[in-house]
Write an enzyme that holds these catalytic residues in place. Structure first.
Site, PDB file in Angstrom:
ATOM      1  N   TRP A 130       3.484  -0.885  -8.997  1.00 10.77           N
ATOM      2  CA  TRP A 130       3.417  -0.155 -10.226  1.00 10.77           C
ATOM      3  C   TRP A 130       2.318   0.909 -10.077  1.00 10.77           C
ATOM      4  O   TRP A 130       0.934   0.717  -9.632  1.00 10.77           O
ATOM      5  CB  TRP A 130       3.018  -0.953 -11.222  1.00 10.77           C
ATOM      6  N   ASP A 211       0.831 -10.520 -11.251  1.00 11.10           N
ATOM      7  CA  ASP A 211       1.141  -9.901 -12.312  1.00 11.10           C
ATOM      8  C   ASP A 211       2.614  -9.934 -12.675  1.00 11.10           C
ATOM      9  O   ASP A 211       3.562 -10.018 -11.791  1.00 11.10           O
ATOM     10  CB  ASP A 211       1.103  -8.279 -11.821  1.00 11.10           C
ATOM     11  N   LYS A 246       8.257  -6.470 -22.348  1.00  6.54           N
ATOM     12  CA  LYS A 246       9.632  -6.620 -22.011  1.00  6.54           C
ATOM     13  C   LYS A 246      10.513  -7.688 -22.429  1.00  6.54           C
ATOM     14  O   LYS A 246      11.679  -7.413 -22.964  1.00  6.54           O
ATOM     15  CB  LYS A 246       9.687  -6.412 -20.504  1.00  6.54           C
TER      16      LYS A 246
HETATM   17  C1  LMR Z   1       6.936   1.162 -16.403  1.00  6.74           C
HETATM   18  O1  LMR Z   1       6.541   0.936 -15.195  1.00  6.74           O
HETATM   19  O2  LMR Z   1       7.529   2.113 -16.608  1.00  6.74           O
HETATM   20  C2  LMR Z   1       6.204   0.302 -17.546  1.00  6.74           C
HETATM   21  O3  LMR Z   1       5.498  -0.867 -17.158  1.00  6.74           O
HETATM   22  C3  LMR Z   1       5.579   1.306 -18.542  1.00  6.74           C
HETATM   23  C4  LMR Z   1       4.076   1.924 -17.999  1.00  6.74           C
HETATM   24  O4  LMR Z   1       3.297   1.668 -18.687  1.00  6.74           O
HETATM   25  O5  LMR Z   1       4.270   2.167 -17.013  1.00  6.74           O
END
Ligand code: LMR
Length: 398
Positions: A130, A211, A246
């Protein structure tokens, strides 16, 4: 004093969300930010949440401060959701949990507790991960190291390379793992792979930081917690960051948790006191509303069963969009293979097109996709799938 500051670049995901909102084109499609949309393209308040909210409004007597750790009932119910109520680490009293402002707050609290416990620990993150993991966890002071995770050419986890790198991680270092629905790839570890990483952590002494922001959206609520439950059974210590954004649709209510599995029943109280002191020094107390709703839903048989049905609906809808998209673009001019999209889990997969094709989708067709080519499958619906597939086929043919 502000004269010396330079403007920061926009966040790659939230900046895209803002650009999408400004785009006046009617046919535009948002496959960017990880937010669920139903077949009408809306992000609804879940039925269980709406019912709990009605009840809460009718019952609530006060809005006084709740306390640094948040709602005790919520904290226990989150642990039950993650680990199962009868998991041995719970019956042995080896866990604690603190309510946090969303999953990001959970990651930050987890990171800071780890840094207090072991300032020398390095944090190992998968490539890719992420996009906010590295800024968020790096700014907590971690030295960040990387391990290979996804093979973009083969569209699957590069497990041998991942294991080879993790074999070099020393005792006391932290390894960040995604509990399920890997963001951004959608490629999850299978049970055997979880087993192998657990054994490696046992042997080497590194500590997993899991996570889990999408529990229930991959294979099911219990199925998606398989890896973390396995690790909790076999490892002395574990840190878990979880989110209700989510699976309860509580995005803006900022409802998350940091949970800790400790190596004996005396530690949790001490670890929790550290987490609480960090919270007090930053935001003081978490927002209450979302956690009260989650606690009410999980504490009421009818609301809980409504919520289970809704999580199942969300998962099945996303899965059916995976199938429709794959089938719609598989037969393309260049013979590019998209079958991984059908097989992967959760909200995301990489589309795997070029930068030029991605830019053309945005500029010429109003289709918004994060630069890595990560698509949010939940942005697809029966009204836009035709236009989406047509547009992708057109940019592939150029
Ligand atoms: C995403 O990955 O799009 C979500 O987790 C929202 C974010 O805060 O990035």
């Amino acid at each position: 004093m502000f004269d010396h500051l330079n403007a920061m670049p926009e966040d790659p995901i939230l900046g895209l969300m803002a650009a999408f909102r400004k785009d006046p084109r009617e046919q535009k499609i948002d496959l960017g930010v990880g937010v669920y949309q139903n077949n009408q393209g809306q992000t609804p308040v879940m039925r269980a949440v709406q019912q709990a909210e009605d009840r809460l409004i009718a019952q609530q007597l006060t809005k006084t401060y709740q306390g640094i750790a948040g709602d005790a009932d919520y904290n226990q119910r989150v642990l039950d959701l993650l680990l199962g109520a009868d998991h041995e680490v719970q019956t042995e009293g080896r866990t604690c949990s603190i309510q946090t402002p969303g999953g990001s707050g959970a990651l930050r609290i987890g990171a800071e507790v780890i840094r207090r416990a072991n300032p020398d620990a390095r944090l190992w993150v998968g490539v890719p991960t992420w996009p906010n993991h590295i800024p968020l966890l790096g700014s907590a002071g971690f030295q960040i190291e990387q391990y290979p995770y996804y093979d973009r050419d083969r569209h699957c986890i590069n497990f041998d390379a991942m294991l080879d790198t993790l074999k070099q991680v020393p005792a006391g270092d932290i390894v960040l793992l995604h509990g399920c629905c890997h963001n951004p790839t959608g490629a999850d570890l299978n049970r055997q792979q979880w087993q192998q990483i657990t054994e490696l952590a046992q042997e080497k002494g590194f500590i997993p930081f899991i996570d889990i922001a999408y529990q229930g959206l991959g294979d099911g609520l219990d199925e998606d917690a398989y890896g973390l439950r396995l690790m909790a059974s076999h490892l002395p210590e574990l840190v878990i960051a979880s989110s209700c954004s989510k699976n309860f649709g509580l995005y803006r209510e900022r409802t998350g948790s940091t949970s800790f599995v400790c190596n004996n029943s005396e530690r949790p109280q001490i670890v929790l006191s550290q987490a609480m002191s960090i919270a007090r020094q930053t935001y003081s107390m978490p927002p209450a509303h979302g956690a009260l709703l989650v606690s009410m839903i999980l504490g009421d048989e009818i609301l809980e069963s409504t919520w289970h049905d809704e999580v199942n609906e969300v998962r099945h809808r996303i899965q059916s969009m995976r199938t429709l998209l794959t089938d719609g673009i598989q037969n393309n001019a260049t013979g590019q293979d998209f079958s991984h999209i059908k097989q992967q889990k959760g909200m995301f997969s990489f589309l795997g097109i070029s930068n030029e094709q991605l830019a053309s989708l945005r500029e010429d067709y109003g289709i918004y996709i994060v630069d890595s080519t990560r698509i949010n499958l939940a942005g697809i619906n029966s009204g836009n799938i035709g236009y989406l597939c047509e547009s992708i086929l057109k940019v592939l043919a150029v």
